[in-house]
Design a protein around this motif. Sequence first.
Motif, PDB file in Angstrom:
ATOM      1  N   TYR A 176      -3.454  -3.717   1.327  1.00  0.00           N
ATOM      2  CA  TYR A 176      -4.373  -4.827   1.104  1.00  0.00           C
ATOM      3  C   TYR A 176      -4.188  -5.856   2.210  1.00  0.00           C
ATOM      4  O   TYR A 176      -3.124  -5.940   2.806  1.00  0.00           O
ATOM      5  N   GLU A 177      -5.223  -6.628   2.442  1.00  0.00           N
ATOM      6  CA  GLU A 177      -5.120  -7.671   3.456  1.00  0.00           C
ATOM      7  C   GLU A 177      -4.092  -8.709   3.017  1.00  0.00           C
ATOM      8  O   GLU A 177      -4.124  -9.193   1.894  1.00  0.00           O
ATOM      9  N   GLY A 178      -3.169  -9.048   3.922  1.00  0.00           N
ATOM     10  CA  GLY A 178      -2.137 -10.035   3.606  1.00  0.00           C
ATOM     11  C   GLY A 178      -2.639 -11.450   3.866  1.00  0.00           C
ATOM     12  O   GLY A 178      -3.728 -11.637   4.417  1.00  0.00           O
ATOM     13  N   VAL A 226       8.179 -12.825  -0.538  1.00  0.00           N
ATOM     14  CA  VAL A 226       7.615 -11.552  -0.077  1.00  0.00           C
ATOM     15  C   VAL A 226       7.894 -10.482  -1.134  1.00  0.00           C
ATOM     16  O   VAL A 226       8.630 -10.740  -2.083  1.00  0.00           O
ATOM     17  N   LEU A 227       7.311  -9.309  -0.940  1.00  0.00           N
ATOM     18  CA  LEU A 227       7.463  -8.206  -1.891  1.00  0.00           C
ATOM     19  C   LEU A 227       7.821  -6.937  -1.138  1.00  0.00           C
ATOM     20  O   LEU A 227       7.547  -6.834   0.058  1.00  0.00           O
ATOM     21  N   ARG A 254       2.466 -12.447   7.261  1.00  0.00           N
ATOM     22  CA  ARG A 254       2.277 -11.292   6.373  1.00  0.00           C
ATOM     23  C   ARG A 254       0.884 -10.717   6.605  1.00  0.00           C
ATOM     24  O   ARG A 254      -0.102 -11.275   6.137  1.00  0.00           O
ATOM     25  N   GLN A 257      -0.240  -5.798   2.746  1.00  0.00           N
ATOM     26  CA  GLN A 257       0.608  -5.531   1.593  1.00  0.00           C
ATOM     27  C   GLN A 257       0.297  -4.126   1.093  1.00  0.00           C
ATOM     28  O   GLN A 257      -0.832  -3.838   0.708  1.00  0.00           O
ATOM     29  N   LEU A 258       1.299  -3.235   1.135  1.00  0.00           N
ATOM     30  CA  LEU A 258       1.071  -1.865   0.671  1.00  0.00           C
ATOM     31  C   LEU A 258       0.924  -1.836  -0.842  1.00  0.00           C
ATOM     32  O   LEU A 258       1.549  -2.625  -1.545  1.00  0.00           O
ATOM     33  N   ASP A 259       0.138  -0.906  -1.347  1.00  0.00           N
ATOM     34  CA  ASP A 259       0.114  -0.722  -2.796  1.00  0.00           C
ATOM     35  C   ASP A 259       1.302   0.165  -3.190  1.00  0.00           C
ATOM     36  O   ASP A 259       2.000   0.701  -2.323  1.00  0.00           O
ATOM     37  N   ASP A 260       1.565   0.261  -4.497  1.00  0.00           N
ATOM     38  CA  ASP A 260       2.786   0.921  -4.951  1.00  0.00           C
ATOM     39  C   ASP A 260       2.864   2.388  -4.533  1.00  0.00           C
ATOM     40  O   ASP A 260       3.921   2.892  -4.161  1.00  0.00           O
ATOM     41  N   LEU A 282      -8.576  -6.757  -1.864  1.00  0.00           N
ATOM     42  CA  LEU A 282      -8.261  -6.831  -3.289  1.00  0.00           C
ATOM     43  C   LEU A 282      -9.220  -7.791  -3.966  1.00  0.00           C
ATOM     44  O   LEU A 282      -9.455  -8.876  -3.459  1.00  0.00           O
TER      45      LEU A 282
ATOM     46  N   PHE B  17      -4.261 -16.509  -3.735  1.00  0.00           N
ATOM     47  CA  PHE B  17      -4.440 -15.290  -2.946  1.00  0.00           C
ATOM     48  C   PHE B  17      -3.870 -14.120  -3.733  1.00  0.00           C
ATOM     49  O   PHE B  17      -2.701 -14.146  -4.149  1.00  0.00           O
ATOM     50  N   HIS B  20      -1.295  -8.507  -4.344  1.00  0.00           N
ATOM     51  CA  HIS B  20      -1.002  -7.171  -4.867  1.00  0.00           C
ATOM     52  C   HIS B  20      -1.710  -7.123  -6.215  1.00  0.00           C
ATOM     53  O   HIS B  20      -1.959  -8.176  -6.804  1.00  0.00           O
TER      54      HIS B  20
END
Lengths: 283, 245
Positions: A176-178, A226-227, A254, A257-260, A282, B17, B20
């Motif tokens: 997803y776009e960060g 962050v994740l 950032r 963001q990768l999905d799971d 997203l 935002f 996720h």
Amino acid sequence: MIEIINSGFYTSVQDKGRIGFKNFGVPISGAMDQQSFSWANRLLNNLTNSAVLEMSFKGPKICFHEDTFIAITGAFMDPKLNGFSLEMNKPIGIKKMDILQFGNAISGSRTYLSVLGGLQTQKILGSRSQFKGITTIERISKRTVIPIKKLSFNLFKGAVIKHTMMNFDKNILTAYEGPEFNLLPENIKHQLSFQKFHLSHLNNRMGYQLKEKITIKLPQIWTAPVLPGTVQCTPEGKLIILMQDAQVTGGYSRLLQLDDEAINCLAQKGTNDLLQFRIKKLT
Amino acid sequence: MHKKDKMNSFSLPFSIFKLHPKALLLEWNQKPSQKLLIEIITFKAELENKLKEISQITVGYHSLLIEWNKKNLSKDFLFSTLSIIYFSIDFKKPNSNRHWKIPVCYEGEFAQDLEWLSQKLNLSPKQVIEIHSRGLYWVCFIGFLPGFLYLDGLDSKLFFPRKNRPILKVPRGSVAIGGNQTGIYPEISPGGWHIIGKTPVVLFNPNKKPYCFAKSGDTLSFKAISIIEFKNIENKIIEGSFKLT
């Protein structure tokens, strides 16, 4: 109990991870490939958060000191029980003094070994996942002894799921776009979507650095949460994908963001492997 | 259209935002400050009280990351819920933040970079110690390592860029300066900040609640102690008879 005769390249006890302690600066940790981890437990009807052994790149040699059942999922490391090839992705009965040996990862990078009832190592802050400064032992080494549950029934009722062998060749990562993605000029956005990136040798449970850089000067940001799966860009244009043991806050831009599912896929990659992002918005 | 934009900019002071499917990032469009920090942590406490779906909320200098357990909550639902909760808060209410006095020995081997840094800053080591221990610092949040406090409030006379090459083993308890920040290393770790002292205080203990004595919003100051006092406190910590105030 089970005894580690030799440890392999990097072996550690992992579960779902430590949830709810980020405000103390404690990383989530937990299995890198949560999908294979969860299959390993389901094959034995274990509780979903039971601790397993996570083996990276080259697996260990293990001696079982009691009867139990095990299951092996994830990367193919040519497992052998007392010298004979062993099937993966199904429950296997183990007798006292059996020797289980793994080799190098042939497809994928990380293999999971579950034991009936789960590994019974020290539980700290709600998790058995090993991490420096949290658990007494930060990873498995030679002669480590791991307690397991006594086999209390003989009739085995596992093996409830069937699944086809995971395909670890997949290299498209949904992202997803960060928060800083929109600061990028069009050509860099295009590059992130269409270029193939190689994984550098700087890859471990904390994060994966990519070989290719992007040429852009981005402002430093105020340190923010962050994740796992956050794709950061350093001031020199290096791309770093954070993984399970990553610190909980970061000061780099950032971008994605990768999905799971993409994190599970990436967890099975190694040095020089090719990757491509499929960028989604997203909603 | 124009009117609506204006309404929005008045309604919430932060942007929302979706980072996720199960995480929302709130970022305030202003520079970090003590006032903002209090607003952020007050809002966080209120969200934790009122939204059961939340699994954890993490604090940054001007942001909050909200993670939840359930599948994909809709952005509209979250937006309206966040608005209702935000506007129900009395931000002027006094909070329960504490002040901590951290004993630091700025001497000998504990202060390996003090001489060098003082020279670079055109100050004497004594002046550096004086300025550093006179300051009042705010605990913004904990990150980087378990128990690593991000502190705000370093005197600009002590600002100095980080080392070009981080050293591999910064001793546990080291008090250091890097850029416009000061901090304490809770564990042996690699680090690029200039080490000016050491505290015997334990910053993080995963086996004992509250794990870390400080929390976001607390204040902190450093108190210079001798090597003998350092050893005394260290012994008391081992005996379990030391109480940080």
